[in-house]
Design a protein around this motif. Structure first.
Motif, PDB file in Angstrom:
ATOM      1  N   ARG A 192       1.016  -0.968   0.030  1.00  0.00           N
ATOM      2  CA  ARG A 192      -0.044   0.040   0.075  1.00  0.00           C
ATOM      3  C   ARG A 192       0.808   1.534   0.162  1.00  0.00           C
ATOM      4  O   ARG A 192       0.323   2.152  -0.763  1.00  0.00           O
ATOM      5  CB  ARG A 192      -0.790   0.100   1.078  1.00  0.00           C
ATOM      6  CG  ARG A 192      -1.440  -1.244   1.334  1.00  0.00           C
ATOM      7  CD  ARG A 192      -2.893  -0.801   2.264  1.00  0.00           C
ATOM      8  NE  ARG A 192      -4.255  -1.676   2.739  1.00  0.00           N
ATOM      9  CZ  ARG A 192      -4.936  -1.187   3.351  1.00  0.00           C
ATOM     10  NH1 ARG A 192      -4.900  -1.083   4.607  1.00  0.00           N
ATOM     11  NH2 ARG A 192      -5.746  -2.530   2.877  1.00  0.00           N
ATOM     12  N   GLU A 232       1.415  11.379   0.162  1.00  0.00           N
ATOM     13  CA  GLU A 232      -0.318  10.942  -0.606  1.00  0.00           C
ATOM     14  C   GLU A 232      -1.403  12.464  -2.091  1.00  0.00           C
ATOM     15  O   GLU A 232      -2.188  12.174  -2.724  1.00  0.00           O
ATOM     16  CB  GLU A 232      -1.356  12.078   0.524  1.00  0.00           C
ATOM     17  CG  GLU A 232      -1.141  10.597   1.661  1.00  0.00           C
ATOM     18  CD  GLU A 232      -1.996  11.366   3.436  1.00  0.00           C
ATOM     19  OE1 GLU A 232      -2.484  12.816   3.288  1.00  0.00           O
ATOM     20  OE2 GLU A 232      -2.470  10.008   4.047  1.00  0.00           O
ATOM     21  N   ASP A 233      -0.708  13.513  -1.871  1.00  0.00           N
ATOM     22  CA  ASP A 233      -0.841  14.549  -3.191  1.00  0.00           C
ATOM     23  C   ASP A 233      -0.007  14.104  -4.702  1.00  0.00           C
ATOM     24  O   ASP A 233      -0.402  14.310  -5.431  1.00  0.00           O
ATOM     25  CB  ASP A 233      -0.796  15.974  -2.153  1.00  0.00           C
ATOM     26  CG  ASP A 233       1.234  16.122  -2.539  1.00  0.00           C
ATOM     27  OD1 ASP A 233       1.812  14.670  -3.043  1.00  0.00           O
ATOM     28  OD2 ASP A 233       1.590  16.558  -2.659  1.00  0.00           O
ATOM     29  N   ALA A 264      13.601  10.143   8.594  1.00  0.00           N
ATOM     30  CA  ALA A 264      12.883  10.631   9.420  1.00  0.00           C
ATOM     31  C   ALA A 264      11.302  11.096   8.495  1.00  0.00           C
ATOM     32  O   ALA A 264      10.232  10.256   9.156  1.00  0.00           O
ATOM     33  CB  ALA A 264      13.271  11.543   9.946  1.00  0.00           C
ATOM     34  N   LEU A 279       9.484   7.068   8.299  1.00  0.00           N
ATOM     35  CA  LEU A 279       9.302   6.563   9.604  1.00  0.00           C
ATOM     36  C   LEU A 279       8.512   7.219   9.819  1.00  0.00           C
ATOM     37  O   LEU A 279       7.117   6.682  10.466  1.00  0.00           O
ATOM     38  CB  LEU A 279      10.447   6.557  10.640  1.00  0.00           C
ATOM     39  CG  LEU A 279       9.974   5.981  11.565  1.00  0.00           C
ATOM     40  CD1 LEU A 279      10.157   4.396  11.902  1.00  0.00           C
ATOM     41  CD2 LEU A 279      11.785   6.339  13.526  1.00  0.00           C
ATOM     42  N   SER A 280       8.187   8.583  10.305  1.00  0.00           N
ATOM     43  CA  SER A 280       6.662   9.329  11.042  1.00  0.00           C
ATOM     44  C   SER A 280       5.633   8.927  10.097  1.00  0.00           C
ATOM     45  O   SER A 280       4.526   8.506  10.184  1.00  0.00           O
ATOM     46  CB  SER A 280       6.760  10.322  11.047  1.00  0.00           C
ATOM     47  OG  SER A 280       8.205  10.923  12.256  1.00  0.00           O
ATOM     48  N   GLU A 298       4.570   4.883  11.009  1.00  0.00           N
ATOM     49  CA  GLU A 298       4.232   5.304  11.689  1.00  0.00           C
ATOM     50  C   GLU A 298       2.445   5.345  12.029  1.00  0.00           C
ATOM     51  O   GLU A 298       1.410   5.048  12.930  1.00  0.00           O
ATOM     52  CB  GLU A 298       4.769   5.291  13.231  1.00  0.00           C
ATOM     53  CG  GLU A 298       6.054   4.976  13.751  1.00  0.00           C
ATOM     54  CD  GLU A 298       6.968   5.427  14.398  1.00  0.00           C
ATOM     55  OE1 GLU A 298       8.080   5.418  14.886  1.00  0.00           O
ATOM     56  OE2 GLU A 298       7.267   7.270  14.212  1.00  0.00           O
ATOM     57  N   TYR A 299       2.396   6.821  11.241  1.00  0.00           N
ATOM     58  CA  TYR A 299       0.874   7.711  10.907  1.00  0.00           C
ATOM     59  C   TYR A 299       0.296   6.470  10.491  1.00  0.00           C
ATOM     60  O   TYR A 299      -1.049   6.323  11.230  1.00  0.00           O
ATOM     61  CB  TYR A 299       1.205   8.343  10.658  1.00  0.00           C
ATOM     62  CG  TYR A 299       0.051   9.257   9.929  1.00  0.00           C
ATOM     63  CD1 TYR A 299      -0.637  10.283  11.157  1.00  0.00           C
ATOM     64  CD2 TYR A 299      -1.235   9.643   8.517  1.00  0.00           C
ATOM     65  CE1 TYR A 299      -1.402  10.438  10.495  1.00  0.00           C
ATOM     66  CE2 TYR A 299      -2.233   9.996   8.918  1.00  0.00           C
ATOM     67  CZ  TYR A 299      -2.826  10.880   9.727  1.00  0.00           C
ATOM     68  OH  TYR A 299      -3.871  11.571   9.412  1.00  0.00           O
ATOM     69  N   LEU A 300       0.348   5.692   9.014  1.00  0.00           N
ATOM     70  CA  LEU A 300      -0.291   5.026   8.483  1.00  0.00           C
ATOM     71  C   LEU A 300      -1.008   3.606   9.740  1.00  0.00           C
ATOM     72  O   LEU A 300      -1.990   3.475   9.386  1.00  0.00           O
ATOM     73  CB  LEU A 300       0.533   4.242   7.576  1.00  0.00           C
ATOM     74  CG  LEU A 300       0.474   5.547   6.229  1.00  0.00           C
ATOM     75  CD1 LEU A 300       1.646   5.219   5.042  1.00  0.00           C
ATOM     76  CD2 LEU A 300      -1.097   6.235   5.581  1.00  0.00           C
ATOM     77  N   LEU A 301       0.211   3.658  10.267  1.00  0.00           N
ATOM     78  CA  LEU A 301      -0.056   2.040  11.271  1.00  0.00           C
ATOM     79  C   LEU A 301      -1.097   2.350  12.630  1.00  0.00           C
ATOM     80  O   LEU A 301      -2.079   1.672  12.424  1.00  0.00           O
ATOM     81  CB  LEU A 301       1.068   1.443  11.330  1.00  0.00           C
ATOM     82  CG  LEU A 301       2.311   0.574  10.559  1.00  0.00           C
ATOM     83  CD1 LEU A 301       3.231   0.079  11.476  1.00  0.00           C
ATOM     84  CD2 LEU A 301       0.722  -0.590   9.827  1.00  0.00           C
ATOM     85  N   GLU A 302      -0.730   4.122  12.968  1.00  0.00           N
ATOM     86  CA  GLU A 302      -1.539   4.071  13.879  1.00  0.00           C
ATOM     87  C   GLU A 302      -3.116   4.553  14.186  1.00  0.00           C
ATOM     88  O   GLU A 302      -4.408   3.925  14.746  1.00  0.00           O
ATOM     89  CB  GLU A 302      -1.072   4.777  15.112  1.00  0.00           C
ATOM     90  CG  GLU A 302       0.486   4.191  15.379  1.00  0.00           C
ATOM     91  CD  GLU A 302       1.055   5.287  16.809  1.00  0.00           C
ATOM     92  OE1 GLU A 302       0.028   5.263  18.223  1.00  0.00           O
ATOM     93  OE2 GLU A 302       2.329   4.922  17.032  1.00  0.00           O
ATOM     94  N   VAL A 303      -2.757   5.446  12.659  1.00  0.00           N
ATOM     95  CA  VAL A 303      -3.953   5.916  12.600  1.00  0.00           C
ATOM     96  C   VAL A 303      -5.279   5.942  11.575  1.00  0.00           C
ATOM     97  O   VAL A 303      -6.026   5.382  11.768  1.00  0.00           O
ATOM     98  CB  VAL A 303      -3.669   7.981  12.260  1.00  0.00           C
ATOM     99  CG1 VAL A 303      -5.125   8.945  12.407  1.00  0.00           C
ATOM    100  CG2 VAL A 303      -3.037   7.985  13.456  1.00  0.00           C
ATOM    101  N   TRP A 310      -4.575   2.861   9.389  1.00  0.00           N
ATOM    102  CA  TRP A 310      -4.965   1.450   8.796  1.00  0.00           C
ATOM    103  C   TRP A 310      -4.268   1.169  10.506  1.00  0.00           C
ATOM    104  O   TRP A 310      -3.394   0.178  10.416  1.00  0.00           O
ATOM    105  CB  TRP A 310      -3.978   0.745   8.544  1.00  0.00           C
ATOM    106  CG  TRP A 310      -4.314   1.416   6.805  1.00  0.00           C
ATOM    107  CD1 TRP A 310      -4.930   2.312   6.293  1.00  0.00           C
ATOM    108  CD2 TRP A 310      -3.136   1.726   5.987  1.00  0.00           C
ATOM    109  NE1 TRP A 310      -4.851   2.775   5.091  1.00  0.00           N
ATOM    110  CE2 TRP A 310      -3.267   2.248   4.761  1.00  0.00           C
ATOM    111  CE3 TRP A 310      -2.135   1.602   5.796  1.00  0.00           C
ATOM    112  CZ2 TRP A 310      -2.833   3.117   3.828  1.00  0.00           C
ATOM    113  CZ3 TRP A 310      -1.160   2.294   4.458  1.00  0.00           C
ATOM    114  CH2 TRP A 310      -1.626   3.211   3.562  1.00  0.00           C
ATOM    115  N   PRO A 311      -5.058   0.889  11.784  1.00  0.00           N
ATOM    116  CA  PRO A 311      -4.826   0.448  12.446  1.00  0.00           C
ATOM    117  C   PRO A 311      -4.644  -1.663  12.715  1.00  0.00           C
ATOM    118  O   PRO A 311      -4.592  -1.985  13.894  1.00  0.00           O
ATOM    119  CB  PRO A 311      -5.783   0.906  13.227  1.00  0.00           C
ATOM    120  CG  PRO A 311      -6.611   1.760  12.753  1.00  0.00           C
ATOM    121  CD  PRO A 311      -6.389   1.984  11.751  1.00  0.00           C
ATOM    122  N   THR A 359      -0.514   4.457  -1.791  1.00  0.00           N
ATOM    123  CA  THR A 359      -0.556   6.290  -1.562  1.00  0.00           C
ATOM    124  C   THR A 359       0.033   6.844  -2.847  1.00  0.00           C
ATOM    125  O   THR A 359       1.007   6.806  -3.256  1.00  0.00           O
ATOM    126  CB  THR A 359       0.389   6.265  -0.276  1.00  0.00           C
ATOM    127  OG1 THR A 359       0.282   5.572   0.845  1.00  0.00           O
ATOM    128  CG2 THR A 359       0.415   7.514  -0.218  1.00  0.00           C
TER     129      THR A 359
END
Lengths: 1002, 93
Positions: free
Chosen positions: A688, A710-711, A738, A741-742, A745-750, A752-753, A892
């Motif tokens: 993805r 995303e754009d 950096a 990685l952020s 982490e955003y994708l996994l937590e927010v 696609w949890p 993405t």
């Protein structure tokens, strides 16, 4: 002239047993410990200390504190020279050197004073009107500007490196008390008594505020007891010489402590200043009030002084500010100052009170001393000597016009009332409101966490009242702070002061005094910026009717003093111009800092080598030992090139790059971002995220990957190795490690949890070195165990694990250079061990290290993109990688990359460029134009990366060109107007070297 | 100069955090091919005066993405929770 002719025989908080020698404009004088530069100058009879900003008018000392607009000097010399230092705040030390500013050739004979003569032609807005107006050509201003800047302006800063160091301290308090006068001291006592952890900050060297400037037995006793009680209390920190300069969100205060400014230079290991970044639960503002001057003709002359300041000089420093004084006041406080001067031995010639009915007690005391009190009178003008530009008389007269009288004096002490120091509250959004009875802007309603006590409230009319308010505010702050319970320490409170006998605050608001009976006159409102009454009228006439516009048009309230002695009169006069009450105008909002702050205090230790952390790879020392010139890449240090004796950069990188193609080289690539991706859904997750397929990647294989934002624009590129069904090893570029990685982490937590994946940065855990060149297989074969390097076993884009002299390594066969190449990864702790083993094994195969410059040469020759091509404005298609983006899946950026403008065929696309003339040189950023076309505008595209190519024997580059490879073979102009260079280039394929890829598959 | 109360690390200075923008947006599903929905998600933002719900990441701490409620006028931090739904609900991470 005798030594210190105006020094009193007794009195003041100075040490007469010691003499300090100092120099002002080269003149040698003496003072005592406890003096400021201002008090020492006054003691020596020096009153002319500077020239004004615009008209070069002679100026003296107006105040005794931080509000000083005039007495700005350059303190110290050489690298420590500090311009625009207020003489009233500079504590005297032995050997102090100070220079007056803004005068040429000397303070007494200043050529710039011509501006004063031509001042009718220099009204407010003069420069804008003359140079900026409808005239379209700004070159006129550009030419004049440097001359105007030289004629105006204040002192000049040293350009030498600052030899001092500065510190920062992060602190916490339950209650911060700002101001160490009676209100602040009382607040600190009460807050400590309430169990709070208290910090008290006082800008002056000594506590006491106005209390210490008045001699009363009760006051002296109370101050001594309060200081002793605070000093003995374990949860109170008292910071003197500390200015609270700013109040920020979250109740954060910036407090600048002048640790060593009162010393000739800081002691070893002592910072010059310390910035306290203090978080306080509650704040008690006890900043007092600033006395305001009167507005009359030539009110800027040396010898005109604020009345309370005139009285403070004898009380603090044992110095008479003059021999014979006239006092002009609008309020009762002026009498306190007048009588204090009288008590100090200054002859009092007259008191002019602008009110019709001076208080009875004051009349009685003046009458007893034989001093005339002139009711309804004020000072109309200051008179100076013919040869000496300082006060020699005052023209007094009634406010309502009519005859006046000239009174000989050398000091005109003025009190136009007191303006509460609301600056800090204003910084936090408090809107001061005009109080008509007190003719002053008083703080508006306080927000939670804010308390105020003393003169800043506008209601601290006498010391007993200030103390009472302080006690209430301090107790309230301690209660509201809800401080963690700690053992209460008994605090011995000083016995209260007797209440003052007087009541009432009668004041006549400051207005413009009637004209004296002379010709050309000037009445100053802002002394530092030379703003006069006429300027305010002019600004109003021209439509600058709001206070904020008035400030910007006339510069009223700007400069180093920020109008501390100018704003109230300016507002009053503007209101009168408009026939409106001052309350309707409001006041400007104050911004930090309260008083000027040295830049050094703000940067603290964050300067030079300690500006930012330095990241070194595991191989850093090996590069230094090999003679590498290092370069910064973000926070990383990377080897740039390894010069041999006599080589410059060009020679070194060209040799290194050619050597890789001919034999073998090794480069440290440890700075690549490395991310461990694990979990049952790892394949789905990466599929993805990447534009190309990752789920089809087989265990044991490596794939180049493109990541979009995303754009739809390119975000990053790198390699992905599948270590197991559920584990991937991902690399990113050094710069994007950096952010990538952020984002993961955003994708996994927010987003696609539900995905069962974890990611972790392992950049610092793995060292990496690329071995490239025809000999690289032989080098690895000699250095590594347990890996079959034959192409059948380890082909291009495969990986294998093995050992290097015992250390675990993983080898990716991947190539950035276009040669047969391997990336060797090992745990960081084995980095040097593996490097050493590779170098030893490589000795027989001519293995040599190469730096990032040669690495760039090799990748440009191979047409690989890097940060210059992935600049946030390019798509995969723009850089020729459109076909890598999968059409069979969503990922993405897959939707928005199809926006019409991103698929426009006219978009600049990646091409190779080669100079036509083999001796020509091109640089990054060169604009591309058609051969024969004028070099104007943005052209057809630009050059992104450039190198001298050993393969092509000339400069080549990559560029983004409208039309892209449709222009293959065309000649273009590469124009570099900034470098003054223009070269002909040919459009070629971006892969300059081995387009068939035979080398890397070898 | 703000302090954010990270639910995992406690009160920390805002310099430890990365700002992540509006948290009230909903990312289209991975296979959503609707360009208008992606456009709105990527480019359209409200700029409210007052309460704003936004994402921050504790990059120099636990690295958790957090949902922060902040007043854009006073900068007061009204609430901080973990952005990951299970963690926010108290199920741990």
């Amino acid at each position: 002239m005798s030594d210190q002719p105006l020094r009193m025989a007794a009195g003041g908080r100075i040490d007469r047993s010691r003499r300090l020698v100092f120099h002002f404009d080269g003149r040698r004088m003496a003072g005592h410990p406890g003096d400021t530069l201002a008090s020492a100058l006054l003691a020596n009879g020096v009153r002319l200390v500077g020239r004004s900003f615009k008209y070069h008018r002679p100026r003296g000392i107006l105040s005794a504190g931080p509000e000083e607009p005039n007495a700005l000097v350059t303190l110290r010399s050489g690298a420590r020279a500090e311009p625009n230092t207020r003489a009233t705040m500079a504590e005297l030390f032995d050997g102090l050197e100070a220079e007056s500013q803004h005068r040429w050739p000397s303070l007494r004979f200043d050529a710039g004073a011509l501006n004063d003569v031509v001042s009718p032609f220099l009204p407010a807005g003069f420069y804008y009107k003359t140079f900026m107006g409808p005239r379209p050509d700004t070159r006129v201003w550009m030419w004049f500007e440097k001359h105007i800047r030289r004629a105006a302006g204040l002192g000049r800063a040293s350009t030498a490196p600052d030899p001092d160091h500065y510190a920062k301290a992060h602190g916490f308090a339950d209650v911060l008390v700002v101001g160490g006068g009676p209100a602040g001291l009382a607040a600190a006592l009460a807050a400590a008594d309430g169990g709070a952890r208290v910090v008290l900050a006082e800008q002056m060297p000594a506590l006491g505020g106005g209390l210490a400037d008045r001699w009363s037995a009760d006051g002296v006793r109370w101050l001594a007891e309060a200081k002793a009680a605070l000093a003995a209390h374990p949860s109170v920190t008292v910071l003197t010489r500390t200015t609270v300069a700013g109040w920020y969100d979250g109740n954060v205060f910036s407090c600048v402590e002048r640790v060593a400014d009162h010393l000739p230079e800081p002691a070893p290991f002592q910072p010059r200043q310390r910035l306290h970044i203090l978080r306080a639960r509650q704040a008690v503002i006890a900043t007092g009030a600033i006395e305001q001057p009167l507005v009359f003709a030539d009110n800027d002359r040396p010898g005109v002084m604020l009345a309370a300041a005139a009285a403070a000089f004898p009380a603090r420093y044992g110095v008479r500010p003059g021999r014979r004084a006239v006092v002009a006041t609008t309020n009762d406080g002026g009498y306190d100052s007048a009588f204090a001067l009288m008590d100090a031995g200054v002859e009092l010639a007259a008191i002019a009170d602008s009110r019709a009915d001076p208080p009875v007690w004051a009349r009685a005391r003046a009458a007893g001393a034989g001093v005339p009190v002139l009711a309804g009178w004020t000072v109309l003008g200051a008179v100076i000597g013919l040869a000496d530009p300082q006060v020699c008389a005052a023209d007094l007269g009634p406010l309502d016009g009519g005859g006046g009288r000239r009174v000989a004096c050398d000091l005109i002490a003025v009190s136009g009332g007191w303006a509460p120091a609301v600056h800090l509250l204003s910084q936090q959004g408090n809107r001061p409101a005009f109080d008509t009875e007190r003719a002053a802007f008083l703080p508006g309603p306080l927000a939670p966490g804010q308390h105020a006590a003393g003169a800043v409230t506008g209601h601290g009319d006498d010391t007993a009242q200030c103390i009472a308010q302080g006690l209430v505010a301090g107790a309230a702050a301690a209660a509201a702070a809800d401080a963690p319970a700690r053992s209460r320490v008994a605090l011995r409170r000083p016995a209260p002061l007797p209440a003052a006998a007087r009541a009432g605050v009668a004041i006549r608001p400051v207005g413009e005094a009637p004209d004296p009976p002379w010709g050309r006159i000037r009445k100053f409102v802002d002394l530092q910026n030379d703003v006069t009454v006429k300027d305010i009228a002019l600004a109003n006439r021209e439509g600058y009717a709001s206070v904020e516009h008035l400030k910007r048009y006339t510069t009223l309230g700007m400069g180093t003093d920020q109008g501390k002695t100018a704003n109230p009169a300016g507002m009053a006069l503007l209101a009168r111009q408009q026939g409106r009450p001052v309350a309707a105008l409001g006041t400007t909002r104050f911004r930090p800092p309260y008083t000027p702050v040295a830049l050094g205090a703000l940067h603290g230790a964050e300067v030079g080598a300690t500006l930012a952390p330095v990241r070194r790879t595991a191989l850093h020392d090996r590069h230094l030992a090999a003679g590498a010139v290092m370069a910064e890449a973000g926070l990383w240090m990377r080897p740039w090139y390894y010069p041999l004796a006599g080589e410059d950069m060009d020679a070194a990188y060209r040799r290194e790059a050619a050597h890789v193609r001919a034999a073998c080289g090794i480069v440290d690539v440890s700075t690549l971002g490395k991310i461990d991706v694990q979990g049952p859904d790892a394949a789905l997750f990466l599929d993805r995220v990447y534009a190309n397929r990752m789920d089809t990647l087989k265990v044991g294989r490596v794939r180049y990957g493109l990541m979009l934002r995303e754009d739809g624009f390119l975000m990053d590129d790198g390699t992905v190795a599948r270590l197991a069904e559920t584990q991937y090893f991902v690399t990113t570029t050094t710069a994007q490690a950096a952010p990538v990685l952020s984002m993961l982490e955003y994708l996994l937590e927010v987003a696609w949890p539900d995905l069962r994946v974890h990611v972790a940065s392992i950049t610092d855990q793995w060292a990496a070195m690329a071995v490239a060149g025809p000999h690289s297989r032989a080098v690895l074969a000699a250095a590594l165990d347990g890996i079959d390097l034959a192409t059948e076993a380890l082909g291009h884009m495969g990986w294998a694990e093995g050992r290097c002299a015992g250390a675990p390594v993983r080898v990716h066969r991947a190539s950035f250079s276009g040669e047969l190449a391997y990336e060797v990864f090992c745990p960081t702790g084995f980095g040097e061990h593996v490097w050493d083993r590779l170098m030893a094994a490589g000795a027989d195969h001519d293995l040599r290290p190469y730096g990032t410059e040669a690495m760039a040469t090799l990748r440009i020759e191979k047409g690989h993109i890097a940060g210059a091509e992935i600049d946030g404005r390019t798509t995969a298609a723009d850089v020729g990688l459109g076909r890598m983006a999968s059409a069979r899946k969503s990922y993405t950026g897959s939707v928005l990359k199809e926006r019409p403008d991103l698929v426009d065929p006219a978009r600049p696309r990646l091409v190779g460029l080669e100079v036509v003339d083999a001796s020509a040189r091109i640089g990054n950023g060169a604009l591309l134009f058609g051969d024969g076309d004028p070099c104007r505008g943005h052209g057809l595209g630009h050059v992104t990366s450039v190198t001298w190519s050993p393969v092509r024997g000339r400069y080549i580059g990559l560029g983004l060109l409208s039309g892209g490879l449709d222009r293959l073979g065309e000649r273009l102009i590469a124009d570099e107007p900034v470098r003054g260079r223009r070269s002909l280039v040919t459009v070629v394929d971006p892969v300059f070297y081995d387009p068939a890829g035979e080398k890397l598959h070898a | 100069m703000l302090i954010l109360h990270c639910p995992f690390c406690g009160p920390r200075d805002h310099s430890e955090f990365l700002y992540g923008g509006d948290a009230r947006r909903t990312r289209p599903a991975p296979d959503d091919a609707d360009g208008a929905r992606w456009h709105d998600y990527v480019f359209l933002r409200d700029n409210p005066r007052g309460t704003h719900v936004e994402h921050w990441q504790h990059i120099h701490g636990c690295r958790a993405w957090l949902t922060v409620t902040r007043d854009t006028v006073t900068h007061e931090i009204l609430a901080v929770t973990a952005a990951r739904p299970a963690a926010a609900a108290g199920d741990g991470r």
